[in-house]
Design an enzyme around this catalytic site. Structure first.
Site, short mmCIF file in Angstrom:
data_model
loop_
_atom_site.label_atom_id
_atom_site.label_comp_id
_atom_site.label_asym_id
_atom_site.label_seq_id
_atom_site.Cartn_x
_atom_site.Cartn_y
_atom_site.Cartn_z
N SER A 30 0.77 -1.57 -0.35
CA SER A 30 -0.06 -0.21 0.21
C SER A 30 1.00 1.05 -0.44
CB SER A 30 -0.77 0.60 1.31
OG SER A 30 -1.75 -0.79 0.72
N LYS A 42 0.51 3.42 -3.11
CA LYS A 42 -0.89 4.52 -3.32
C LYS A 42 -0.18 5.59 -3.63
CE LYS A 42 -3.32 0.53 -1.33
NZ LYS A 42 -4.72 0.85 0.29
N TYR A 67 -1.51 -2.35 -10.81
CA TYR A 67 -1.73 -2.30 -9.12
C TYR A 67 -0.74 -3.34 -8.22
CZ TYR A 67 -3.22 -2.06 -4.90
OH TYR A 67 -3.98 -1.84 -3.18
N TYR A 82 -4.28 2.95 7.65
CA TYR A 82 -5.67 2.41 7.36
C TYR A 82 -6.72 3.27 8.62
CZ TYR A 82 -2.88 -0.64 5.27
OH TYR A 82 -2.10 -1.31 3.99
N VAL A 120 1.03 -3.98 3.87
CA VAL A 120 0.60 -5.41 4.31
C VAL A 120 2.19 -6.31 4.57
CG1 VAL A 120 -1.26 -5.38 4.18
CG2 VAL A 120 -0.34 -6.30 2.53
#
Lengths: 303, 303, 303, 303
Positions: free
Chosen positions: A61, A64, A188, A239, A257
């Site tokens: 992540s 991102k 992705y 998160y 993660v």
């Protein structure tokens, strides 16, 4: 600071016992839950590291943040924020129900998976590979490390198990929020598989701390965008534990993660952390604790 | 700065045309939607104001910041955060469904109504009036204005129409998150009805900007709590537009449906804004715009 | 049939071990979980009973059938169904989130608590007591038993603990779906506390099976309404286990958390069952099983 | 009855003006919204029809009844109902949020899309085509018409636009509720594209009304399963208007977005209806009205 860092790593390493390795991507489950490493790079050019700093892990992540910058560079805020919102959600990163509830199909922010998929679909390039190369180029520029590559084993592992991301991509397609499902998913899964170490993350964090100027002094991200993504890192970067992290660390940070955390203290330093055992929200449990401790010790909170 | 402020107020006043007065509390619907006022108090002791600064309005949700501080002073973080979370929600401030979905009965944060009710229930005191007096005392200390009182007409208006807040209080009672429904609601309706003007808010913001030290130099809030509430103001202070406000203003702020906004720039200044026409999320539409403009002009973002 | 019934009661009595007594109303927690009773009254005037038939229990949610009939008699379908829907929900009977999600404030059906509160608010009468007397009168007419009364201890117990129902009533008030919160709740708590035994329920079920004609031959409910409520009993009568019950029993039935079940086999018989141990959905666990067994043995399904 | 039917069709045809053609499958948008046809086949062997009876349309969701029967024949109730529930939902047929909320991944019933996908994944056969042939064989057996085939244009149209169904299939895969996403979707899109007319539906309805015996007297469905699916048709057959349809028609029925409705009056008759203009829940608006009128006129309600 070096001694202090080493002591803190040993102190917080034990916290890993309370966490759990990510098991939904088989490649990620093969780690030592007690690994913990940190690297720091300051605006004064000093670099510190401690613990399992040399270990390599994937961005997950954390990527991102990179794709958000790139999409904004490619299309501007108006286009990007017409397809993805700016609000934290309070839900798990992979929740799908809100896509249905509010303004269907527009993800609430670019740091949850649905939002990140929309962002990835906006990265310019004729082929998936061209688009990946652009992502990689920005990561390398930020980290000042031309050798950064993707980890193919992790990529294949994600590709084979990413059913929920596939579900979201098709759902987003239904609402016209992404154009091509397959190429978006390919990009992705690949961006998530970019392999780095703590030092790379520290330098990437420094680049944001210096408003887009990397350690060699090159402006690789527009100043305004560097500020913008640091804001997202505070409100949604950890998160649905972002609120708590803002209170107890107060440092713009983005977790993955894999157990990595990219952190950036404006005008001061970039920090890279790695600890693969996760808490129930999906953040590195020892890494989070280490950053909170560090913030307290060195008064790093922006608040 | 004085001239600049006056120009900005006139420029942003027009934005009020695009907003709507809160109509669910009849007393709030009786205002001029084009009112707009601002006051600033800096750490250097300078004070500026422009527009409809002398107008009086009620704190409404801004009072959630005060009661949070008081509850934390009374019980400490462990007790308070066992009953209310720290995470932004992405939902409207009066949404009830999440109480049911996640860890039933524990509101996600103290800035949504459900969370604020829990917080109010924790304010120490033998009677509602004693508890209200303690809230008032803190507001007066922060604003350095002993004359601040509640607006009784607004209080009665809220009391008569607050069905949704009553619903939430009973729901929270069901889960043992609050003890006494009626006294909690009484305190809540009263704290919302505390009347202030922009100058009061500016001084309250200054107190937070100075880590709990008010303009007379008195430490009225513990330093750590001042930091903590500023963090909440960034992640959840502007309802479910907090993320966007963090990006475009980057200033810890808390709004109320009366149209007031309490803002605090750490180490720099406190700002009080009032503009009663609201956007669809419940924030002063002209007030938000004015703060964003001010932040851009004077580079006030903390990011 | 008498012998068969006695055997079945003993067989299914053991199922009570797998259930749990309702504990949220203290008065209901004081029962023997292995109690099980049944009474049947056929259109031919025969009556059978077995097990703990003489035990008295309260109607609880079974009263929702009675008030629905009464509200429809008072106002007609158009008025009633403008405030409450006709669709099963798939959610627990006390869920509140859907009130917020769909056409806010209009409960999906009259068999969930929110819908039943709306229905109770529509019962005609100048005082709560007058309205209660009308509900009691209809229950007595259906059961042909003028001695039916409310159980005051249970009523006080419900009144003291019904926080969630209070929450819903205030929520419904917010949307204008009920007029007076307090009197609606009073009536609701009282109607839930009407005390009956299996024989009473069997006769009430017979009255519905005979399209509104009670055992003495008196038309106490309009024929069309008797049909209508039996339909609701099939689609929503057993909470969110109604679908399963329709498949395995196929009998219009309405359960209450006291452990009672009112069942009605059109053109054949009324059945009353009591077994206080509940399954996780809130239905009598042994009572449900007994009715499914009975339906299989005597081919009672309407499908 | 023939004359009556013709009059009713003309009367209800106008209702089509208030509906809308399904537009999300382009092939379905090419119809005349005022088409309306009906066919009836009684247990006495009589057949009536009126209006646009000869028109051909596709089964769409009506096919969910067929595949449910087949999956139950292949695996039994225990296996099937471990993967899909029996409860109506109160939500639109294509809602995804409940998969996330309750026992993740287990759809609430086999009549919503998510549930139907799970059911399709359970149909036995080595290839998609083998599995489709088994579905077709059962449809032909029920309708006693060996010429029934799929409409290839509709199938391709669905395949190209079924993003939401793809999303659901991947989501279900995530939870292990289906094994192979692609073959399940292929079968699903094909089963939805089976072309029939009202007469075919009437005979299929007769087969269910006769507990699995088709018009030639052949038991093509086990008796118990015929009953079971009729129950589902009552509780969930008309999407989230099933409750209302049960009240005002009281006939087991299953609708499709093509505008077809399969209805079955136990022990009496099968009915097939077609009217392509839909109400907001996705049911044929004129077809529903016609069935309600017919039920009232001929007293067909099972309640």
């Amino acid at each position: 600071m070096q001694t202090m860092l080493e002591e803190m790593v040993e102190k917080y390493r034990e916290v890993g016992h309370q966490g759990k390795l990510a098991d939904y991507i088989p490649e990620l489950a093969k780690q030592d839950p007690l690994s913990l490493g940190i690297a720091i790079r300051t605006v004064d050019g000093e670099e510190y590291s401690a613990g399992d700093c040399p270990l390599t892990f994937t961005l997950q992540s954390i990527s991102k943040v990179i794709t958000l910058i790139l999409a904004l560079m490619d299309h501007g805020e108006d286009v990007v924020f017409s397809r993805v919102g700016m609000e934290p959600t309070g839900d798990p990163f992979n929740a799908i129900y809100k896509l249905e509830m509010y303004s269907p199909g527009k993800p609430l922010n670019p740091m949850i998976n649905a939002g990140a998929l929309v962002v990835s679909s906006l990265i310019g390039g004729n082929t998936v590979d061209q688009r990946l190369q652009r992502v990689l180029a920005l990561v390398r520029d930020m980290a000042d490390n031309p050798k950064i590559e993707i980890n193919t084993a992790v990529y294949h592992s994600e590709r084979a198990t990413g059913h929920r991301n596939r579900a979201m991509a098709h759902f987003l397609k239904e609402f016209g929020m992404i154009d091509d499902v397959e190429s978006t998913l390919e990009l992705y899964f690949q961006q998530c598989s970019i392999a780095v170490n703590c030092r790379d993350l520290a330098r990437m964090g420094l680049c944001l701390a210096q408003y887009g100027v990397n350690q060699s002094g090159k402006q690789v991200i527009p100043q305004e965008l560097a500020r913008l993504v640091k804001t997202f890192m505070v409100t949604c970067g950890m998160y649905n534990a972002s609120g708590e992290f803002a209170i107890y660390a107060g440092i713009p940070a983005k977790s993955g993660v894999s157990g990595g955390i990219l952190a950036s203290v404006p005008d001061k330093m970039g920090i890279g952390v790695f600890g693969p055992a996760l808490d129930e929200k999906g953040n590195s449990i020892a890494g989070s604790a280490l950053l909170k401790g560090l913030s307290r010790s060195y008064n790093l909170s922006i608040f």
